[in-house]
Design an enzyme around this catalytic site. Structure first.
Site, PDB file in Angstrom:
ATOM      1  N   GLY A   6       7.937  14.584  10.535  1.00 49.80           N
ATOM      2  CA  GLY A   6       7.525  14.182   9.204  1.00 49.80           C
ATOM      3  C   GLY A   6       6.589  15.176   8.543  1.00 49.80           C
ATOM      4  O   GLY A   6       6.444  15.170   7.315  1.00 49.80           O
ATOM      5  N   SER A  42      -2.637  15.032   3.015  1.00 53.00           N
ATOM      6  CA  SER A  42      -2.404  15.654   1.711  1.00 53.00           C
ATOM      7  C   SER A  42      -3.610  16.434   1.191  1.00 53.00           C
ATOM      8  O   SER A  42      -3.430  17.525   0.625  1.00 53.00           O
ATOM      9  CB  SER A  42      -1.978  14.596   0.688  1.00 53.00           C
ATOM     10  OG  SER A  42      -0.683  14.117   1.001  1.00 53.00           O
ATOM     11  N   LYS A  86       4.045   3.618  -4.861  1.00 43.65           N
ATOM     12  CA  LYS A  86       5.130   4.458  -5.385  1.00 43.65           C
ATOM     13  C   LYS A  86       6.032   3.731  -6.372  1.00 43.65           C
ATOM     14  O   LYS A  86       6.660   4.374  -7.217  1.00 43.65           O
ATOM     15  CB  LYS A  86       5.966   5.009  -4.226  1.00 43.65           C
ATOM     16  CG  LYS A  86       5.220   6.006  -3.354  1.00 43.65           C
ATOM     17  CD  LYS A  86       6.123   6.544  -2.261  1.00 43.65           C
ATOM     18  CE  LYS A  86       5.419   7.540  -1.375  1.00 43.65           C
ATOM     19  NZ  LYS A  86       6.310   8.109  -0.327  1.00 43.65           N
ATOM     20  N   GLY A 113      14.940   1.619   7.500  1.00 41.51           N
ATOM     21  CA  GLY A 113      13.868   1.134   6.642  1.00 41.51           C
ATOM     22  C   GLY A 113      14.355   0.856   5.241  1.00 41.51           C
ATOM     23  O   GLY A 113      15.365   1.434   4.797  1.00 41.51           O
ATOM     24  N   THR A 155       0.924   7.418  -2.488  1.00 43.38           N
ATOM     25  CA  THR A 155       1.620   6.979  -1.294  1.00 43.38           C
ATOM     26  C   THR A 155       1.691   5.456  -1.332  1.00 43.38           C
ATOM     27  O   THR A 155       1.344   4.829  -2.334  1.00 43.38           O
ATOM     28  CB  THR A 155       0.927   7.511  -0.025  1.00 43.38           C
ATOM     29  OG1 THR A 155       1.736   7.225   1.117  1.00 43.38           O
ATOM     30  CG2 THR A 155      -0.460   6.913   0.164  1.00 43.38           C
TER      31      THR A 155
END
Length: 261
Positions: A228, A11, A59, A119, A55
């Site tokens: 991703g 990021s 969150k 997940g 992250t």
């Protein structure tokens, strides 16, 4: 970028590239913050901060610290982006959903009639919402513990999406238009044997190391794989838009990402 661990995050490269291209003299750093330290960290923010990216595992932990939530973030109970109101109170938003939607649309996915999400964490919540935006009203959820995935189930109910949670044991069915794997590196390796011929589209949120064993098996079987990195790029672009009020420079941001040949 706040999270734990966070040193590996790409990021900072994305945001710094965006700010440079936009002519902004802004900084963006990765700061290791765990759940117990988050309230103290937030209290220490001064007027120089324009926003936060979050992250795992923050969150959901940041939600009660926000004075306002966007409608999407409120429905999901998941925040990955924080900006500041005029009184410097926290405003929570979610750009992961946009990141997934744009990544899949860019791969030609539309509409989606069947989907599997692997997940049960915060990213899975965003994946269910994104698939709903792409037209999928019923999604299978593959998890190792159905009770621990209750936040995903609750969010799906608020969104009006039918969710079918299944314990990750025995035979696994990955036949769907789209499969989104939201689990950390290595966890989805056990699903390789479940990949059949001519699968649909796989979005694996893991981007390093690449390709993951699941992604490699998917391509060998003739399916389409979305890295991703695509999700990361587009969720970061949405963050830049929220924090700066400017249109994100996608080309400059993409150039800051590592190549995946």
């Amino acid at each position: 970028m706040l999270g734990h661990p966070v040193a590996h995050s790409l990021s900072p490269a994305l945001h710094r590239a965006a700010y440079a291209a936009l002519g902004l003299d802004w900084t963006y750093d990765a700061v290791d913050v765990d759940v117990p330290d988050l309230p103290r960290f937030v209290r220490g923010l001064d007027d120089s901060w324009a926003g936060l990216s979050l992250t795992m595992p923050l969150k959901q932990a940041v939600v009660p610290l926000c004075s306002q939530l966007s409608p999407l973030a409120e429905a999901l109970g998941v925040v990955n982006t924080v900006t500041f109101a005029a009184d410097r109170s926290l405003v929570g938003d979610n750009t992961d959903v946009e990141g997934i939607v744009v990544a899949l649309r860019s791969a030609g996915v539309l509409p989606v009639t069947s989907a599997v999400v692997v997940g049960g964490g915060a990213t899975a919540v965003s994946a269910v919402a994104a698939l709903g935006e792409l037209g999928c009203s019923s999604t299978a959820l593959l998890v190792r513990s159905v009770p621990r995935a209750q936040p995903v189930v609750d969010a799906a109910e608020r969104l009006g999406v039918e969710l079918r949670p299944t314990d990750w044991v025995g035979a696994v069915d990955l036949q769907a238009d789209v499969v989104v794997s939201t689990v950390p590196a290595g966890v989805a390796d056990a699903l390789v044997e479940a990949v059949l011929s001519a699968p649909g589209v796989l979005l694996d949120v893991v981007y390093s190391p690449w390709p993951t064993p699941l992604a490699a098996a998917w391509e060998r079987a003739g399916g389409t794989v979305v890295s991703g990195l695509e999700m990361l790029l587009h969720q970061a672009a949405a963050q830049v838009r929220l924090m700066t009020g400017l249109e994100p420079p996608l080309d400059a941001m993409r150039a800051a990402l590592p190549r995946q040949d």
